[in-house]
Design a protein around this motif. Sequence first.
Motif, PDB file in Angstrom:
ATOM      1  N   MET A 148       0.829  -1.199   0.000  1.00 47.50           N
ATOM      2  CA  MET A 148       0.000   0.000   0.000  1.00 47.50           C
ATOM      3  C   MET A 148       0.871   1.260   0.000  1.00 47.50           C
ATOM      4  O   MET A 148       0.527   2.230  -0.667  1.00 47.50           O
ATOM      5  CB  MET A 148      -0.936  -0.033   1.204  1.00 47.50           C
ATOM      6  CG  MET A 148      -1.753   1.222   1.388  1.00 47.50           C
ATOM      7  SD  MET A 148      -2.986   1.588   0.144  1.00 47.50           S
ATOM      8  CE  MET A 148      -4.278   0.505   0.613  1.00 47.50           C
ATOM      9  N   GLU A 149       1.987   1.221   0.747  1.00 43.85           N
ATOM     10  CA  GLU A 149       2.844   2.399   0.841  1.00 43.85           C
ATOM     11  C   GLU A 149       3.392   2.807  -0.526  1.00 43.85           C
ATOM     12  O   GLU A 149       3.395   3.985  -0.872  1.00 43.85           O
ATOM     13  CB  GLU A 149       4.022   2.153   1.796  1.00 43.85           C
ATOM     14  CG  GLU A 149       3.629   1.884   3.208  1.00 43.85           C
ATOM     15  CD  GLU A 149       3.449   0.395   3.510  1.00 43.85           C
ATOM     16  OE1 GLU A 149       2.926  -0.349   2.640  1.00 43.85           O
ATOM     17  OE2 GLU A 149       3.798  -0.019   4.604  1.00 43.85           O
ATOM     18  N   LEU A 150       3.833   1.814  -1.298  1.00 44.93           N
ATOM     19  CA  LEU A 150       4.368   2.103  -2.623  1.00 44.93           C
ATOM     20  C   LEU A 150       3.291   2.678  -3.536  1.00 44.93           C
ATOM     21  O   LEU A 150       3.538   3.635  -4.282  1.00 44.93           O
ATOM     22  CB  LEU A 150       4.963   0.836  -3.244  1.00 44.93           C
ATOM     23  CG  LEU A 150       5.549   0.997  -4.641  1.00 44.93           C
ATOM     24  CD1 LEU A 150       6.669   2.023  -4.654  1.00 44.93           C
ATOM     25  CD2 LEU A 150       6.044  -0.344  -5.157  1.00 44.93           C
ATOM     26  N   ASP A 195     -13.776  10.370  -4.651  1.00 36.07           N
ATOM     27  CA  ASP A 195     -13.974   8.951  -4.326  1.00 36.07           C
ATOM     28  C   ASP A 195     -12.931   8.482  -3.318  1.00 36.07           C
ATOM     29  O   ASP A 195     -13.258   7.798  -2.347  1.00 36.07           O
ATOM     30  CB  ASP A 195     -13.886   8.078  -5.582  1.00 36.07           C
ATOM     31  CG  ASP A 195     -15.060   8.265  -6.524  1.00 36.07           C
ATOM     32  OD1 ASP A 195     -16.076   8.886  -6.125  1.00 36.07           O
ATOM     33  OD2 ASP A 195     -14.959   7.799  -7.685  1.00 36.07           O
ATOM     34  N   PHE A 196     -11.671   8.869  -3.531  1.00 31.73           N
ATOM     35  CA  PHE A 196     -10.598   8.489  -2.604  1.00 31.73           C
ATOM     36  C   PHE A 196     -10.823   9.115  -1.229  1.00 31.73           C
ATOM     37  O   PHE A 196     -10.658   8.460  -0.207  1.00 31.73           O
ATOM     38  CB  PHE A 196      -9.238   8.913  -3.170  1.00 31.73           C
ATOM     39  CG  PHE A 196      -8.079   8.485  -2.320  1.00 31.73           C
ATOM     40  CD1 PHE A 196      -7.578   7.204  -2.419  1.00 31.73           C
ATOM     41  CD2 PHE A 196      -7.492   9.372  -1.433  1.00 31.73           C
ATOM     42  CE1 PHE A 196      -6.511   6.795  -1.631  1.00 31.73           C
ATOM     43  CE2 PHE A 196      -6.427   8.974  -0.649  1.00 31.73           C
ATOM     44  CZ  PHE A 196      -5.931   7.690  -0.743  1.00 31.73           C
ATOM     45  N   GLU A 213     -13.578   5.299   4.120  1.00 31.40           N
ATOM     46  CA  GLU A 213     -13.518   5.398   5.585  1.00 31.40           C
ATOM     47  C   GLU A 213     -12.664   4.338   6.254  1.00 31.40           C
ATOM     48  O   GLU A 213     -12.396   4.441   7.449  1.00 31.40           O
ATOM     49  CB  GLU A 213     -14.936   5.347   6.142  1.00 31.40           C
ATOM     50  CG  GLU A 213     -15.772   6.529   5.699  1.00 31.40           C
ATOM     51  CD  GLU A 213     -17.184   6.485   6.246  1.00 31.40           C
ATOM     52  OE1 GLU A 213     -17.508   5.572   7.034  1.00 31.40           O
ATOM     53  OE2 GLU A 213     -17.967   7.374   5.872  1.00 31.40           O
ATOM     54  N   THR A 214     -12.223   3.321   5.500  1.00 27.17           N
ATOM     55  CA  THR A 214     -11.419   2.253   6.109  1.00 27.17           C
ATOM     56  C   THR A 214     -10.180   1.977   5.281  1.00 27.17           C
ATOM     57  O   THR A 214     -10.167   2.191   4.062  1.00 27.17           O
ATOM     58  CB  THR A 214     -12.221   0.941   6.239  1.00 27.17           C
ATOM     59  OG1 THR A 214     -12.541   0.457   4.935  1.00 27.17           O
ATOM     60  CG2 THR A 214     -13.489   1.136   7.048  1.00 27.17           C
ATOM     61  N   ALA A 219      -8.467   0.185  -3.919  1.00 29.63           N
ATOM     62  CA  ALA A 219      -9.084   0.317  -5.245  1.00 29.63           C
ATOM     63  C   ALA A 219      -9.096   1.764  -5.746  1.00 29.63           C
ATOM     64  O   ALA A 219      -8.659   2.030  -6.874  1.00 29.63           O
ATOM     65  CB  ALA A 219     -10.491  -0.282  -5.251  1.00 29.63           C
ATOM     66  N   PRO A 220      -9.545   2.744  -4.939  1.00 29.54           N
ATOM     67  CA  PRO A 220      -9.510   4.125  -5.438  1.00 29.54           C
ATOM     68  C   PRO A 220      -8.079   4.642  -5.665  1.00 29.54           C
ATOM     69  O   PRO A 220      -7.849   5.436  -6.570  1.00 29.54           O
ATOM     70  CB  PRO A 220     -10.210   4.949  -4.357  1.00 29.54           C
ATOM     71  CG  PRO A 220     -10.852   3.997  -3.440  1.00 29.54           C
ATOM     72  CD  PRO A 220     -10.239   2.671  -3.656  1.00 29.54           C
TER      73      PRO A 220
END
Length: 109
Positions: A1-3, A84-85, A89-90, A96-97
Amino acid sequence: MELLLETVALYSLKLAYETEGHSPILRDDPLMGGCDREVFGLLVRRGDVAGIQSEISRCLDLALGAVGGVDTVLGRELGRLAKDFGGVETMERLGAPAIILRNYLRDVQ
């Protein structure tokens, strides 16, 4: 996720600041500021969705200005994707966004 998050930030800043004929903006460029993998890694580990959204939003605002704002075709789409991004909320739903944003910014380059 960080990348993935770092890549969204990088493409945003490239769109805003990179000019033809000059050195490209790289991940270790000072323009990246707080938008590097380590910062995003810390925010991800903390589960700080709002912090992630804030950092990405700052970069997306610059990209939005570079494409002429929300009154342009590119700007309307980028604004919609940013919204959208920002509405996620989680942590589980950020991926995906973020992928859609990354792909859009890469294509706009």
